[in-house]
Design an enzyme around this catalytic site. Structure first.
Site, PDB file in Angstrom:
ATOM      1  N   ASP A  57       0.868  -1.183   0.000  1.00  0.00           N
ATOM      2  CA  ASP A  57       0.000   0.000   0.000  1.00  0.00           C
ATOM      3  C   ASP A  57       0.905   1.234   0.000  1.00  0.00           C
ATOM      4  O   ASP A  57       2.122   1.113   0.069  1.00  0.00           O
ATOM      5  CB  ASP A  57      -0.952  -0.028   1.205  1.00  0.00           C
ATOM      6  CG  ASP A  57      -0.220   0.002   2.540  1.00  0.00           C
ATOM      7  OD1 ASP A  57       1.009   0.133   2.558  1.00  0.00           O
ATOM      8  OD2 ASP A  57      -0.888  -0.108   3.577  1.00  0.00           O
TER       9      ASP A  57
ATOM     10  N   ASP B  53      -8.419  -7.307  -0.042  1.00  0.00           N
ATOM     11  CA  ASP B  53      -7.569  -7.599   1.114  1.00  0.00           C
ATOM     12  C   ASP B  53      -8.312  -7.143   2.352  1.00  0.00           C
ATOM     13  O   ASP B  53      -9.160  -6.254   2.274  1.00  0.00           O
ATOM     14  CB  ASP B  53      -6.256  -6.819   1.039  1.00  0.00           C
ATOM     15  CG  ASP B  53      -6.446  -5.367   1.465  1.00  0.00           C
ATOM     16  OD1 ASP B  53      -6.971  -4.590   0.652  1.00  0.00           O
ATOM     17  OD2 ASP B  53      -6.114  -5.016   2.618  1.00  0.00           O
TER      18      ASP B  53
ATOM     19  N   CYS C  81     -14.363 -27.918   6.021  1.00  0.00           N
ATOM     20  CA  CYS C  81     -13.083 -27.290   5.660  1.00  0.00           C
ATOM     21  C   CYS C  81     -11.996 -28.345   5.463  1.00  0.00           C
ATOM     22  O   CYS C  81     -11.886 -29.291   6.225  1.00  0.00           O
ATOM     23  CB  CYS C  81     -12.675 -26.316   6.762  1.00  0.00           C
ATOM     24  SG  CYS C  81     -11.110 -25.483   6.447  1.00  0.00           S
TER      25      CYS C  81
ATOM     26  N   CYS D 206      -8.726 -27.629   5.443  1.00  0.00           N
ATOM     27  CA  CYS D 206      -7.417 -27.088   5.840  1.00  0.00           C
ATOM     28  C   CYS D 206      -6.685 -28.019   6.798  1.00  0.00           C
ATOM     29  O   CYS D 206      -7.264 -28.933   7.388  1.00  0.00           O
ATOM     30  CB  CYS D 206      -7.561 -25.685   6.434  1.00  0.00           C
ATOM     31  SG  CYS D 206      -7.909 -25.616   8.202  1.00  0.00           S
TER      32      CYS D 206
ATOM     33  N   CYS E 296      -8.207 -28.118  10.415  1.00  0.00           N
ATOM     34  CA  CYS E 296      -9.436 -28.910  10.563  1.00  0.00           C
ATOM     35  C   CYS E 296      -9.174 -30.403  10.366  1.00  0.00           C
ATOM     36  O   CYS E 296      -9.874 -31.246  10.920  1.00  0.00           O
ATOM     37  CB  CYS E 296     -10.502 -28.411   9.592  1.00  0.00           C
ATOM     38  SG  CYS E 296     -11.100 -26.770  10.049  1.00  0.00           S
TER      39      CYS E 296
ATOM     40  N   HIS F 223      -6.661 -21.484   9.782  1.00  0.00           N
ATOM     41  CA  HIS F 223      -8.018 -21.873   9.392  1.00  0.00           C
ATOM     42  C   HIS F 223      -8.762 -20.716   8.733  1.00  0.00           C
ATOM     43  O   HIS F 223      -9.370 -20.890   7.669  1.00  0.00           O
ATOM     44  CB  HIS F 223      -8.848 -22.400  10.568  1.00  0.00           C
ATOM     45  CG  HIS F 223     -10.301 -22.441  10.207  1.00  0.00           C
ATOM     46  ND1 HIS F 223     -10.831 -23.430   9.411  1.00  0.00           N
ATOM     47  CD2 HIS F 223     -11.290 -21.533  10.422  1.00  0.00           C
ATOM     48  CE1 HIS F 223     -12.097 -23.152   9.166  1.00  0.00           C
ATOM     49  NE2 HIS F 223     -12.411 -22.008   9.770  1.00  0.00           N
TER      50      HIS F 223
END
Ligand SMILES: [Zn+2]
Length: 364
Positions: free
Chosen positions: A90, A276, A314, A316, A319, A345
């Site tokens: 930024d 974002d 999920c 991931c 999980c 997660h």
């Protein structure tokens, strides 16, 4: 950069590829925020494993610590933090306006005091560009004024005009220094890409005018800034919809600083390519987890002996391996691993939402 649109959905959503010097990014994409050269609590190899393709760096934080000249001497932020994929910085404007004390605005730029030690600094469009070139992200942002909310039309116009003058100065300075990127020789002469930022407060005609005048200046991509500043969600959506129609279809469009899971899905379907937000990472460190069944606060007593994963849907690594009971224990005991697992997660959930929209657009 090259930006190739593969499919366009009924509501305007685009399935595209943004080919940046360090990585070809599949869009629509969510970009995890790596404030000070780190997505808090998560090592870079885990971000890669999650499938993050582009992350953010905050110019204000990196300028103050460790300092952009240090980062330049380390070969740029990619090398310094060992991140091989794409990165965006930024302009520093948002933090200068929101974090630092005693700021003094002028046509030239903003004088401010560091939130770390109170030392005095000055950011102009030219200086912001110099810092961002030293950091060496694939995408950098023009310096803009982040206006307060709410703002009357006269104030919003004055701020928009300043943002447009600063955009012109950002671009001119960027072009004059285009040969000074830390990794340029290594990557066969590739260059950074500068995005302009549409402002205009909550006034539709100002958003339109700002977009059109920025497009005339010809940036590599366009961001919609000044949203999620306290306005109702319908107004955010209105401003995004209004602005999108004046931005070129063959360039990436980025909505800055949003949002909730339902918002990022909606915006991606409307034709926003990049987003974002600190929400998934910040909320994770406070124990707020996003799931396909809604939000849950992992600190709650009800999870003390819950053998299930955070989100049964999920895929991931958290999980797949850990129970809600264990994550609650880590949080209650204030173990550092808690922040890491919770963040992994939440990021997996956010990245998965965009993967879902991309799949939907590819089929449609
Ligand atoms: Zn998960």
């Amino acid at each position: 950069m090259e930006f190739e649109v593969y499919q366009t959905g009924a509501e305007g959503g685009r399935r595209a590829e943004m080919r940046l010097p360090h990585h070809a990014v599949q869009t629509p994409v969510f970009m995890p925020v790596g404030t000070a050269g780190t997505v808090k609590a998560v090592p870079q190899e885990s971000l890669e494993a999650l499938g993050a393709e582009i992350i953010l760096g905050n110019t204000y934080h990196l300028y103050l610590r460790p300092g952009h000249e240090v980062v330049r001497r380390m070969g740029g932020l990619h090398k310094f933090m060992s991140w091989p994929r794409a990165m965006l910085t930024d302009s520093g404007g948002f933090q200068v306006f929101s974090l630092s004390g005693l700021r003094k605005m002028s046509e030239e730029g903003v004088e401010f005091r560091s939130h770390l030690d109170g030392s005095k600094h000055f950011f102009s469009p030219e200086h912001s560009i110099e810092v961002q070139i030293a950091l060496g992200a694939d995408i950098l942002m023009a310096f803009d004024e982040c206006m307060e909310y709410p703002a009357e039309e006269a104030r919003a116009r004055e701020s928009m005009e300043l943002t447009l003058r600063w955009a012109r100065r950002s671009k001119a300075h960027f072009e004059s220094l285009a040969g000074e990127v830390p990794w340029q020789v290594e990557l066969g002469g590739a260059t950074q890409n500068l995005f302009g930022i549409v402002q205009g407060g909550m006034h539709k005609h100002l958003r339109k005018e700002c977009a059109e005048r920025l497009v005339e200046m010809d940036f590599a991509g366009y961001a919609i800034g000044g949203l999620s500043v306290g306005e109702p969600q319908e107004l955010t959506e209105d401003m995004v919809a209004e602005t999108l129609q004046y931005l070129p279809k063959d360039k990436p469009r980025y909505v800055m600083g949003v949002g909730y899971p339902e918002e990022i899905v909606k915006f991606a379907r409307m034709g926003v390519d990049m987003m974002d937000c600190v929400l998934p990472t910040r909320a994770a460190r406070h124990g707020l987890l996003f799931t396909s069944e809604g939000r849950l606060n992992i600190k709650n007593k009800q999870f003390a002996e819950d053998q299930g994963p955070v989100d049964p849907a999920c895929k991931c690594m958290v999980c797949a391996r850990y129970t809600r009971a264990y994550l609650r224990h880590l949080m209650v005991a204030q173990e550092p691993l808690s922040g890491t697992l919770n963040t992994l997660h939440n990021l997996a959930y956010y990245l998965g939402l965009m993967e879902g929209v991309r799949a939907e657009l590819a089929v449609g």
